[in-house]
Motif scaffolding. Structure first.
Motif, PDB file in Angstrom:
ATOM      1  N   GLY A   8       0.768  -1.329   0.616  1.00  0.00           N
ATOM      2  CA  GLY A   8       0.019   0.029  -0.268  1.00  0.00           C
ATOM      3  C   GLY A   8       1.096   1.614  -0.359  1.00  0.00           C
ATOM      4  O   GLY A   8       0.394   2.377   0.015  1.00  0.00           O
ATOM      5  N   ALA A   9       2.614   1.383   0.151  1.00  0.00           N
ATOM      6  CA  ALA A   9       3.458   2.396   0.469  1.00  0.00           C
ATOM      7  C   ALA A   9       3.220   3.432  -1.214  1.00  0.00           C
ATOM      8  O   ALA A   9       3.079   2.259  -2.177  1.00  0.00           O
ATOM      9  CB  ALA A   9       4.540   2.363   0.435  1.00  0.00           C
ATOM     10  N   GLY A  10       3.280   4.563  -1.391  1.00  0.00           N
ATOM     11  CA  GLY A  10       2.883   5.724  -2.438  1.00  0.00           C
ATOM     12  C   GLY A  10       4.598   5.690  -3.020  1.00  0.00           C
ATOM     13  O   GLY A  10       5.640   5.697  -2.240  1.00  0.00           O
ATOM     14  N   SER A  11       5.030   6.339  -3.805  1.00  0.00           N
ATOM     15  CA  SER A  11       6.109   6.851  -4.788  1.00  0.00           C
ATOM     16  C   SER A  11       6.685   7.925  -3.074  1.00  0.00           C
ATOM     17  O   SER A  11       7.471   8.054  -3.012  1.00  0.00           O
ATOM     18  CB  SER A  11       6.207   7.553  -5.470  1.00  0.00           C
ATOM     19  OG  SER A  11       5.454   8.015  -5.840  1.00  0.00           O
ATOM     20  N   ALA A  12       6.255   8.505  -2.422  1.00  0.00           N
ATOM     21  CA  ALA A  12       6.561   9.689  -1.589  1.00  0.00           C
ATOM     22  C   ALA A  12       7.035   9.221  -0.144  1.00  0.00           C
ATOM     23  O   ALA A  12       8.417   9.330  -0.114  1.00  0.00           O
ATOM     24  CB  ALA A  12       5.688  10.635  -1.123  1.00  0.00           C
TER      25      ALA A  12
END
Length: 326
Positions: free
Chosen positions: A197-201
């Motif tokens: 679930g992690a994003g690029s940020a």
């Protein structure tokens, strides 16, 4: 890593016989094999020692001939030969009082017993000059040959080290499965920066230090495809990546795929479009085998020696996984 490598650490490995033919009848015993190995070892050592010896001997012969040519007159050289002839004649038991013609300086010929030749004053003088030339040649040849021999030793050591780096490993070693798995795992290291679930940020904040990896795979953009900060995050990650070869997985989302493709083109990276692979959820391909095959990370082998300590292959994987799977 070399100290823990079963090929070099000297630890004993239990070899088990798995042939269906039963007990193998060999045509040699331990003594035969051991004696051949010892003979081969000493032959190889002697072959290496011959080169320095030949270097010194060649230097000595060249210098001795030059000094004899410059330091001895023709008649003195002939007197030295007559002294050697007299020594051989006496050694074989010839008549010491046998008269011979001895040519002195200015062509004067005198008759002397062959046993008296070594004591003739002109012969003694010529032989003394020859001994001085011989001793001088010994010293000078040692000084001249020493740097050449040292260069050969250093070159031989370097060549031996290069052979190990070229991975000239021959033969096979039969070991237990757990030993093999442990050894292979030690040669393949993979740094994974990922969270479901992690994003690029988040990945951009997590990856801060430089990595010694030779290859890197960046698979980001699916979870935050609509984020305005996606291009900035991906560009910051790419600038921080020091790998020799970088590959990107372009997401199924058209906007995210376009951003990934433009950044990869800017740095000359490889892009693997996921849209070419079938998918059930529009995020993950049905199988990652075609993706792994498309990476072709084996092509980075020529650059590995200058980036990371061989034979360890390292990779950095920057992955953003969705809650549906990874």
């Amino acid at each position: 890593m070399r100290s823990g490598d079963i090929r070099f650490n000297g630890q004993a490995a239990t070899v088990k016989h798995h042939s269906a033919r039963g007990r193998i009848t060999r045509n040699s015993g331990n003594f035969t094999r051991g004696s051949q190995l010892l003979a081969s070892q000493y032959k190889m050592t002697w072959a290496g020692l011959q080169v320095p010896i030949w270097i010194w001997l060649g230097t000595f012969i060249v210098l001795f001939n030059i000094f004899v040519w410059l330091g001895l007159a023709e008649h003195e050289f002939q007197l030295d030969l007559m002294k050697l002839y007299s020594a051989i004649w006496t050694w074989v038991g010839g008549d010491k009082f046998h008269l011979i013609n001895l040519t002195l300086r200015n062509g004067i010929v005198t008759k002397v017993p062959i046993g008296y030749v070594p004591y003739e004053p002109h012969v003694v003088h010529a032989w003394a000059k020859t001994v001085k030339i011989f001793l001088t040649t010994l010293v000078m040849s040692a000084f001249i040959a020493a740097p050449i021999i040292m260069w050969f030793i250093m070159w031989a050591n370097k060549r031996g080290s290069d052979m190990l780096q070229e991975r000239h490993n021959r033969g096979a070693l039969l070991v237990e499965r757990d030993v093999l798995v442990k050894t292979v795992s030690g040669h393949i290291r993979c740094e994974v920066h990922a969270r479901v679930g992690a994003g690029s940020a988040e990945i951009e904040r997590r990856v801060r230090g430089a990595s010694a990896a030779t290859v890197a795979l960046i698979a980001l953009g699916s979870n935050d495809a609509a984020s305005p900060a996606l291009p900035t995050n991906l560009l910051a990650l790419r600038r921080r990546t020091t790998a020799v070869k970088v590959a990107w997985l372009a997401p199924y989302d058209l906007r995210a795929s376009s951003i990934v493709t433009s950044i990869a083109a800017r740095f000359g990276d490889t892009v693997i479009p996921l849209r070419a692979q079938p998918s059930r959820d529009g995020i993950h391909p049905v199988s990652y085998r075609p993706v792994a095959k498309s990476l072709r990370w084996g092509a980075v082998a020529p650059f590995r020696a200058g980036v990371a300590p061989a034979p360890i292959a390292r990779a950095t994987v920057l992955v953003m996984s969705s809650p549906l799977g990874s």
